[in-house]
Design a protein around this motif. Structure first.
Motif, PDB file in Angstrom:
ATOM      1  N   ARG A   1       0.863  -1.183   0.000  1.00 34.73           N
ATOM      2  CA  ARG A   1       0.000   0.000   0.000  1.00 34.73           C
ATOM      3  C   ARG A   1       0.897   1.229   0.000  1.00 34.73           C
ATOM      4  NH1 ARG A   1      -0.826   1.677   6.162  1.00 34.73           N
ATOM      5  NH2 ARG A   1      -1.021   3.631   5.058  1.00 34.73           N
ATOM      6  N   PHE A   2       0.297   2.382  -0.269  1.00 34.30           N
ATOM      7  CA  PHE A   2       1.065   3.624  -0.202  1.00 34.30           C
ATOM      8  C   PHE A   2       1.015   4.168   1.218  1.00 34.30           C
ATOM      9  CE2 PHE A   2      -0.337   4.002  -4.799  1.00 34.30           C
ATOM     10  CZ  PHE A   2       0.905   3.677  -5.320  1.00 34.30           C
ATOM     11  N   ARG A   3       2.190   4.481   1.734  1.00 32.41           N
ATOM     12  CA  ARG A   3       2.244   5.029   3.081  1.00 32.41           C
ATOM     13  C   ARG A   3       3.228   6.208   3.143  1.00 32.41           C
ATOM     14  NH1 ARG A   3       4.932   2.549   8.243  1.00 32.41           N
ATOM     15  NH2 ARG A   3       4.267   4.240   9.602  1.00 32.41           N
ATOM     16  N   ASN A   4       4.256   6.098   2.298  1.00 31.14           N
ATOM     17  CA  ASN A   4       5.331   7.094   2.239  1.00 31.14           C
ATOM     18  C   ASN A   4       5.165   7.966   1.011  1.00 31.14           C
ATOM     19  OD1 ASN A   4       7.947   6.786   3.857  1.00 31.14           O
ATOM     20  ND2 ASN A   4       7.209   4.690   3.584  1.00 31.14           N
ATOM     21  N   LEU A   5       5.025   9.250   1.202  1.00 31.73           N
ATOM     22  CA  LEU A   5       4.891  10.150   0.049  1.00 31.73           C
ATOM     23  C   LEU A   5       6.170  10.958  -0.126  1.00 31.73           C
ATOM     24  CD1 LEU A   5       3.112  11.508  -2.145  1.00 31.73           C
ATOM     25  CD2 LEU A   5       2.407  13.151  -0.387  1.00 31.73           C
ATOM     26  N   ARG A   6       6.669  10.990  -1.364  1.00 30.90           N
ATOM     27  CA  ARG A   6       7.810  11.864  -1.687  1.00 30.90           C
ATOM     28  C   ARG A   6       7.301  12.982  -2.571  1.00 30.90           C
ATOM     29  NH1 ARG A   6      13.283   8.541  -1.337  1.00 30.90           N
ATOM     30  NH2 ARG A   6      12.595   7.440   0.502  1.00 30.90           N
TER      31      ARG A   6
ATOM     32  N   LEU B   1      -5.252  15.461   0.564  1.00 29.11           N
ATOM     33  CA  LEU B   1      -6.069  14.424  -0.080  1.00 29.11           C
ATOM     34  C   LEU B   1      -5.393  13.058   0.012  1.00 29.11           C
ATOM     35  CD1 LEU B   1      -7.317  16.214  -3.321  1.00 29.11           C
ATOM     36  CD2 LEU B   1      -8.765  15.007  -1.674  1.00 29.11           C
ATOM     37  N   LEU B   2      -4.076  13.043  -0.168  1.00 36.42           N
ATOM     38  CA  LEU B   2      -3.357  11.758  -0.143  1.00 36.42           C
ATOM     39  C   LEU B   2      -3.322  11.174   1.267  1.00 36.42           C
ATOM     40  CD1 LEU B   2      -0.597  12.689  -2.720  1.00 36.42           C
ATOM     41  CD2 LEU B   2      -2.306  10.878  -2.980  1.00 36.42           C
ATOM     42  N   ILE B   3      -3.292  12.034   2.274  1.00 37.06           N
ATOM     43  CA  ILE B   3      -3.379  11.534   3.653  1.00 37.06           C
ATOM     44  C   ILE B   3      -4.753  10.884   3.844  1.00 37.06           C
ATOM     45  CG2 ILE B   3      -3.553  12.240   6.077  1.00 37.06           C
ATOM     46  CD1 ILE B   3      -1.524  14.486   5.450  1.00 37.06           C
ATOM     47  N   ASP B   4      -5.798  11.585   3.402  1.00 37.37           N
ATOM     48  CA  ASP B   4      -7.174  11.088   3.595  1.00 37.37           C
ATOM     49  C   ASP B   4      -7.422   9.784   2.840  1.00 37.37           C
ATOM     50  OD1 ASP B   4      -7.655  13.339   4.983  1.00 37.37           O
ATOM     51  OD2 ASP B   4      -8.953  14.295   3.492  1.00 37.37           O
ATOM     52  N   VAL B   5      -7.013   9.749   1.567  1.00 43.71           N
ATOM     53  CA  VAL B   5      -7.431   8.638   0.705  1.00 43.71           C
ATOM     54  C   VAL B   5      -6.442   7.470   0.735  1.00 43.71           C
ATOM     55  CG1 VAL B   5      -8.086   7.980  -1.647  1.00 43.71           C
ATOM     56  CG2 VAL B   5      -8.690  10.241  -0.769  1.00 43.71           C
ATOM     57  N   ALA B   6      -5.152   7.768   0.742  1.00 43.94           N
ATOM     58  CA  ALA B   6      -4.170   6.670   0.688  1.00 43.94           C
ATOM     59  C   ALA B   6      -3.692   6.256   2.081  1.00 43.94           C
ATOM     60  CB  ALA B   6      -2.964   7.094  -0.152  1.00 43.94           C
ATOM     61  N   GLY B   7      -3.904   7.103   3.071  1.00 42.95           N
ATOM     62  CA  GLY B   7      -3.390   6.797   4.406  1.00 42.95           C
ATOM     63  C   GLY B   7      -1.913   7.124   4.545  1.00 42.95           C
TER      64      GLY B   7
ATOM     65  N   LEU C   1      -1.020  19.467   9.117  1.00 41.93           N
ATOM     66  CA  LEU C   1      -1.543  18.192   8.605  1.00 41.93           C
ATOM     67  C   LEU C   1      -1.138  17.030   9.517  1.00 41.93           C
ATOM     68  CD1 LEU C   1      -0.845  18.658   4.780  1.00 41.93           C
ATOM     69  CD2 LEU C   1      -2.865  19.273   6.102  1.00 41.93           C
ATOM     70  N   ALA C   2      -1.929  15.952   9.415  1.00 47.03           N
ATOM     71  CA  ALA C   2      -1.705  14.812  10.315  1.00 47.03           C
ATOM     72  C   ALA C   2      -0.639  13.874   9.755  1.00 47.03           C
ATOM     73  CB  ALA C   2      -3.026  14.063  10.498  1.00 47.03           C
ATOM     74  N   LEU C   3       0.615  14.243   9.930  1.00 45.52           N
ATOM     75  CA  LEU C   3       1.716  13.390   9.447  1.00 45.52           C
ATOM     76  C   LEU C   3       2.555  12.962  10.641  1.00 45.52           C
ATOM     77  CD1 LEU C   3       2.649  15.602   6.396  1.00 45.52           C
ATOM     78  CD2 LEU C   3       1.932  13.210   6.234  1.00 45.52           C
ATOM     79  N   GLU C   4       2.980  11.692  10.629  1.00 45.61           N
ATOM     80  CA  GLU C   4       3.805  11.205  11.741  1.00 45.61           C
ATOM     81  C   GLU C   4       5.246  11.612  11.602  1.00 45.61           C
ATOM     82  OE1 GLU C   4       3.732   6.953  12.234  1.00 45.61           O
ATOM     83  OE2 GLU C   4       1.587   7.073  12.700  1.00 45.61           O
TER      84      GLU C   4
ATOM     85  N   ILE D   1     -14.568  18.305  -2.663  1.00 46.78           N
ATOM     86  CA  ILE D   1     -13.713  17.345  -1.962  1.00 46.78           C
ATOM     87  C   ILE D   1     -14.179  15.882  -2.108  1.00 46.78           C
ATOM     88  CG2 ILE D   1     -14.797  17.601   0.319  1.00 46.78           C
ATOM     89  CD1 ILE D   1     -11.077  17.633  -0.133  1.00 46.78           C
ATOM     90  N   GLU D   2     -15.505  15.657  -2.037  1.00 48.34           N
ATOM     91  CA  GLU D   2     -15.989  14.275  -2.113  1.00 48.34           C
ATOM     92  C   GLU D   2     -15.683  13.655  -3.483  1.00 48.34           C
ATOM     93  OE1 GLU D   2     -16.739  12.279   0.140  1.00 48.34           O
ATOM     94  OE2 GLU D   2     -16.630  13.868   1.646  1.00 48.34           O
ATOM     95  N   ILE D   3     -15.867  14.461  -4.539  1.00 47.62           N
ATOM     96  CA  ILE D   3     -15.611  13.965  -5.896  1.00 47.62           C
ATOM     97  C   ILE D   3     -14.106  13.736  -6.069  1.00 47.62           C
ATOM     98  CG2 ILE D   3     -15.804  14.528  -8.371  1.00 47.62           C
ATOM     99  CD1 ILE D   3     -18.268  16.200  -7.622  1.00 47.62           C
ATOM    100  N   ALA D   4     -13.309  14.666  -5.543  1.00 48.20           N
ATOM    101  CA  ALA D   4     -11.851  14.526  -5.652  1.00 48.20           C
ATOM    102  C   ALA D   4     -11.396  13.238  -4.969  1.00 48.20           C
ATOM    103  CB  ALA D   4     -11.167  15.742  -5.032  1.00 48.20           C
ATOM    104  N   ARG D   5     -11.932  12.957  -3.805  1.00 46.49           N
ATOM    105  CA  ARG D   5     -11.543  11.742  -3.060  1.00 46.49           C
ATOM    106  C   ARG D   5     -11.882  10.484  -3.856  1.00 46.49           C
ATOM    107  NH1 ARG D   5     -13.825  13.752   2.352  1.00 46.49           N
ATOM    108  NH2 ARG D   5     -12.040  14.783   3.279  1.00 46.49           N
ATOM    109  N   GLU D   6     -13.075  10.486  -4.415  1.00 47.84           N
ATOM    110  CA  GLU D   6     -13.522   9.313  -5.182  1.00 47.84           C
ATOM    111  C   GLU D   6     -12.610   9.051  -6.385  1.00 47.84           C
ATOM    112  OE1 GLU D   6     -17.651   8.925  -7.003  1.00 47.84           O
ATOM    113  OE2 GLU D   6     -18.010   9.429  -4.890  1.00 47.84           O
ATOM    114  N   LYS D   7     -12.340  10.116  -7.110  1.00 47.49           N
ATOM    115  CA  LYS D   7     -11.493   9.957  -8.309  1.00 47.49           C
ATOM    116  C   LYS D   7     -10.070   9.564  -7.910  1.00 47.49           C
ATOM    117  CE  LYS D   7     -13.837  13.181 -11.448  1.00 47.49           C
ATOM    118  NZ  LYS D   7     -14.175  12.312 -12.574  1.00 47.49           N
ATOM    119  N   LEU D   8      -9.597  10.142  -6.811  1.00 46.42           N
ATOM    120  CA  LEU D   8      -8.227   9.841  -6.374  1.00 46.42           C
ATOM    121  C   LEU D   8      -8.092   8.364  -6.003  1.00 46.42           C
ATOM    122  CD1 LEU D   8      -5.376  10.782  -5.691  1.00 46.42           C
ATOM    123  CD2 LEU D   8      -6.194  11.487  -3.437  1.00 46.42           C
ATOM    124  N   GLN D   9      -9.123   7.837  -5.385  1.00 41.62           N
ATOM    125  CA  GLN D   9      -9.133   6.410  -5.011  1.00 41.62           C
ATOM    126  C   GLN D   9      -8.849   5.548  -6.255  1.00 41.62           C
ATOM    127  OE1 GLN D   9     -10.357   5.441  -1.809  1.00 41.62           O
ATOM    128  NE2 GLN D   9     -10.448   3.229  -2.113  1.00 41.62           N
TER     129      GLN D   9
END
Ligand code: SAM
Length: 321
Positions: free
Chosen positions: A9-14, A53-59, A86-89, A286-294
């Motif tokens: 899965r995607f967890r690390n974003l560069r 968006l990537l935090i929300d959709v990809a985790g 933003l919620a980043l560890e 935002i809802e449409i963006a999330r769906e398409k991003l998925q």
């Protein structure tokens, strides 16, 4: 959560904050011409919206800022400030260090705690020959200043047979003396190096690097986190070093990386030129963006190599090293 058949899965974003770079390293830029400004890049608000968006959709929970040279991106200060909301560890930056000393104040007031400093040699002449720019002393003082301020720093080196193989031990000594981990990155056949004689001439694999180090140090293999790219070694009483062994010991099976280029494209794999657009999603409700991003993330995940890095003509600085 989007997971592939191999459990990846995607967890690390560069995030490549800009394709521009004040260096033109021989293994990254074929013609030696520096790209001092890049066009058609996302705005700071666009980057932040994309990350959210990537935090929300990809985790996504880990983010590394890279480039190009991120510290010369006009929006760097605002971007890192925005990341604080933003919620980043974990937030890190990869830099060639030329402006590190000047940016430490900004970094200290940002969520960034880890810095990867790219440094291929301690020889000033070889430095200019490889980076085709910059000043070694400035980079070295930036490294020490970052350590003084409490940042966790790793040094990245790309060993090249005809460029800096003689620098493996001096760089390792320099790092061990500072309790810094040296990471040697096996040369990747990307961009102009893809299928080129230059790649075959300069590539040095892990076994040979370990032979060089064994001339001076005894070491043993150490643990590394599940999705780490590096094979780590411990030198008792002195510290650690790592080898990013793309070719010798590929890490595709546990790769969790996703890349966002500065022009707003998502890449699921460093070894694939295929991308999914993201820029158009940033102005949608935002809802449409999330769906398409998925859907697009599911496609990006399919681009991951099954087993090993096979090289690509894409250039590292455009998609973020
Ligand atoms: N400008 C920043 C820097 O120098 O760290 C970030 C971007 S740079 C593209 C990121 C890393 O990619 C650097 O450590 C660089 O040495 C590495 N790199 C670039 N091209 C490479 C290649 N063909 N093989 C292995 N590493 C490469």
């Amino acid at each position: 959560m989007i997971v592939d058949a191999r459990g990846r899965r995607f967890r690390n974003l560069r995030v490549s904050l800009t394709a521009a770079c004040n260096y033109a390293c021989t293994y990254c830029v074929p013609n030696g011409r520096k790209l001092m400004a890049a066009r058609n890049e996302l705005t700071v608000e666009g980057f932040l919206q994309a990350v959210k968006l990537l935090i929300d959709v990809a985790g996504i929970d880990k983010l590394r800022i890279t480039g190009g040279e991120p510290l010369i991106a006009p929006g760097f200060d605002d971007f890192v400030r925005g990341l604080g909301r933003l919620a980043l560890e974990d937030v890190a930056v990869t830099t060639n260090g030329q402006f590190l000393g000047k940016k430490l104040e900004v970094l200290q007031h940002s969520p960034i705690s880890r810095i990867n400093l790219s440094l291929d040699t301690l020889n000033p002449l070889a430095f200019r020959r490889l980076a085709r720019s910059g000043d070694l002393e400035t980079v070295l003082s930036g490294l020490d200043a970052a350590l003084d301020r409490g940042f966790k720093v790793k040094v990245n080196m790309v060993p090249l047979r005809t460029g800096n193989l003689d620098q493996v031990l001096p760089l390792l000594d320099h790092c061990l003396a500072r309790n810094v981990e040296l990471r040697m990155i096996e040369l990747m056949n990307m961009g102009h190096l893809k299928s080129s004689p230059e790649f075959h001439r300069d590539y040095v694999g892990m076994d040979e690097l370990l032979e060089v180090i064994a001339k001076q140090y005894e070491f043993e293999r150490a643990d590394a986190p599940y999705d780490s790219t590096a094979v780590r070694f411990a030198i008792e009483g002195k510290g650690h070093f790592g080898i990013i062994a793309n070719h010798s010991e590929p890490f595709c099976a546990s790769c969790t990386r996703l890349r966002l280029s500065s022009d707003g494209h998502l890449y699921g794999c460093l070894s694939s030129a295929k991308y999914q657009p993201m820029r158009d999603l940033l102005s949608l409700p935002i809802e449409i963006a999330r769906e398409k991003l998925q859907d697009r993330l599911a496609l990006a995940l399919q681009n991951k190599q099954p087993v090993a890095f096979s090289g690509e003509t894409t250039v590292m600085k455009f998609i973020g090293g």
